[in-house]
Design a protein around this motif. Sequence first.
Motif, mmCIF file in Angstrom:
data_model
loop_
_atom_site.group_PDB
_atom_site.id
_atom_site.type_symbol
_atom_site.label_atom_id
_atom_site.label_comp_id
_atom_site.label_asym_id
_atom_site.label_seq_id
_atom_site.Cartn_x
_atom_site.Cartn_y
_atom_site.Cartn_z
ATOM 1 N N GLY A 232 -7.067 3.368 19.868
ATOM 2 C CA GLY A 232 -5.659 3.760 19.803
ATOM 3 C C GLY A 232 -4.897 3.342 21.044
ATOM 4 O O GLY A 232 -3.758 2.874 20.963
ATOM 5 N N LEU A 233 -5.518 3.485 22.205
ATOM 6 C CA LEU A 233 -4.885 3.076 23.456
ATOM 7 C C LEU A 233 -4.673 1.564 23.489
ATOM 8 O O LEU A 233 -3.606 1.074 23.857
ATOM 9 C CB LEU A 233 -5.742 3.520 24.643
ATOM 10 C CG LEU A 233 -5.208 3.201 26.030
ATOM 11 C CD1 LEU A 233 -3.883 3.909 26.257
ATOM 12 C CD2 LEU A 233 -6.227 3.621 27.081
ATOM 13 N N ALA A 234 -5.694 0.808 23.076
ATOM 14 C CA ALA A 234 -5.578 -0.659 23.029
ATOM 15 C C ALA A 234 -4.502 -1.067 22.033
ATOM 16 O O ALA A 234 -3.702 -1.975 22.288
ATOM 17 C CB ALA A 234 -6.911 -1.283 22.668
ATOM 18 N N ARG A 235 -4.467 -0.411 20.903
ATOM 19 C CA ARG A 235 -3.486 -0.721 19.863
ATOM 20 C C ARG A 235 -2.065 -0.522 20.387
ATOM 21 O O ARG A 235 -1.183 -1.349 20.177
ATOM 22 C CB ARG A 235 -3.746 0.175 18.646
ATOM 23 C CG ARG A 235 -2.685 0.176 17.607
ATOM 24 C CD ARG A 235 -2.776 -1.052 16.813
ATOM 25 N NE ARG A 235 -1.623 -1.156 15.961
ATOM 26 C CZ ARG A 235 -1.551 -1.970 14.962
ATOM 27 N NH1 ARG A 235 -2.562 -2.735 14.684
ATOM 28 N NH2 ARG A 235 -0.483 -2.047 14.239
ATOM 29 N N VAL B 155 3.202 -5.131 23.839
ATOM 30 C CA VAL B 155 3.312 -6.481 24.386
ATOM 31 C C VAL B 155 3.639 -7.514 23.301
ATOM 32 O O VAL B 155 4.490 -8.374 23.488
ATOM 33 C CB VAL B 155 2.005 -6.874 25.116
ATOM 34 C CG1 VAL B 155 2.031 -8.318 25.563
ATOM 35 C CG2 VAL B 155 1.775 -5.953 26.301
ATOM 36 N N HIS B 156 2.956 -7.444 22.161
ATOM 37 C CA HIS B 156 3.071 -8.490 21.142
ATOM 38 C C HIS B 156 3.769 -8.057 19.853
ATOM 39 O O HIS B 156 3.968 -8.887 18.964
ATOM 40 C CB HIS B 156 1.684 -9.018 20.775
ATOM 41 C CG HIS B 156 0.958 -9.638 21.921
ATOM 42 N ND1 HIS B 156 1.310 -10.849 22.452
ATOM 43 C CD2 HIS B 156 -0.095 -9.186 22.647
ATOM 44 C CE1 HIS B 156 0.497 -11.136 23.449
ATOM 45 N NE2 HIS B 156 -0.360 -10.148 23.600
ATOM 46 N N GLY B 157 4.102 -6.790 19.718
ATOM 47 C CA GLY B 157 4.701 -6.311 18.479
ATOM 48 C C GLY B 157 6.094 -6.891 18.239
ATOM 49 O O GLY B 157 6.828 -7.185 19.183
ATOM 50 N N GLU B 158 6.413 -7.090 16.978
ATOM 51 C CA GLU B 158 7.725 -7.600 16.591
ATOM 52 C C GLU B 158 8.401 -6.561 15.699
ATOM 53 O O GLU B 158 7.754 -5.968 14.836
ATOM 54 C CB GLU B 158 7.588 -8.920 15.829
ATOM 55 C CG GLU B 158 6.989 -10.034 16.661
ATOM 56 C CD GLU B 158 6.891 -11.342 15.897
ATOM 57 O OE1 GLU B 158 7.791 -11.613 15.081
ATOM 58 O OE2 GLU B 158 5.915 -12.064 16.111
ATOM 59 N N VAL C 60 0.574 -3.065 10.596
ATOM 60 C CA VAL C 60 1.659 -2.109 10.836
ATOM 61 C C VAL C 60 1.125 -0.684 10.738
ATOM 62 O O VAL C 60 0.077 -0.441 10.149
ATOM 63 C CB VAL C 60 2.823 -2.267 9.818
ATOM 64 C CG1 VAL C 60 3.432 -3.642 9.891
ATOM 65 C CG2 VAL C 60 2.374 -1.942 8.417
ATOM 66 N N GLY C 61 1.881 0.235 11.308
ATOM 67 C CA GLY C 61 1.569 1.656 11.188
ATOM 68 C C GLY C 61 2.471 2.300 10.153
ATOM 69 O O GLY C 61 3.243 1.630 9.468
ATOM 70 N N LYS C 62 2.387 3.597 10.068
ATOM 71 C CA LYS C 62 3.267 4.341 9.173
ATOM 72 C C LYS C 62 4.680 4.324 9.724
ATOM 73 O O LYS C 62 4.901 4.104 10.908
ATOM 74 C CB LYS C 62 2.799 5.787 9.042
ATOM 75 C CG LYS C 62 1.467 5.933 8.354
ATOM 76 C CD LYS C 62 1.074 7.391 8.275
ATOM 77 C CE LYS C 62 -0.267 7.538 7.600
ATOM 78 N NZ LYS C 62 -0.709 8.935 7.558
#
Length: 139
Positions: free
Chosen positions: A10-13, A19-22, A90-92
């Motif tokens: 979870g921490l890595a995610r 950093v890389h999420g759009e 993606v998450g919820k």
Amino acid sequence: MSSFFASLAGLARTTVERVHGEAVTILPMDRPTGPNGKRQASSVRAAWSVSALFYREAEGVDRDMLSAFPRGGSGNAGGVMRAGRHTASVGKGPEGQLPIEGDILRQDDGSLAHFEITSIDPDGLGHFTLTLATIKAPT
């Protein structure tokens, strides 16, 4: 209580998303006349924004298989390399919304690329891997 591994994942995610999420928007769609009917915007579910990690897996041929393909001219190594599927993790949604097959994912980066969600695979850690198909913007 979650395991130590789940906490680290979870921490890595969270770090990778930061950093890389759009930014993307999930546009819920319905097919009121059945699975093969015309798609239209959902009148029940509202659109929501979420961060997505896009990636594309490359499918290649193992080194042992390279000898099975004749070497062509012009520096052709003779191997086969195929582009994989478009995928996004993606998450919820902010209110716990879940994407479903047939919904549309729209990139909010200015390109406004649109993708149809063709399959959903939960990762067991609260996120989903979406297989995407490029589509024209819905009208």
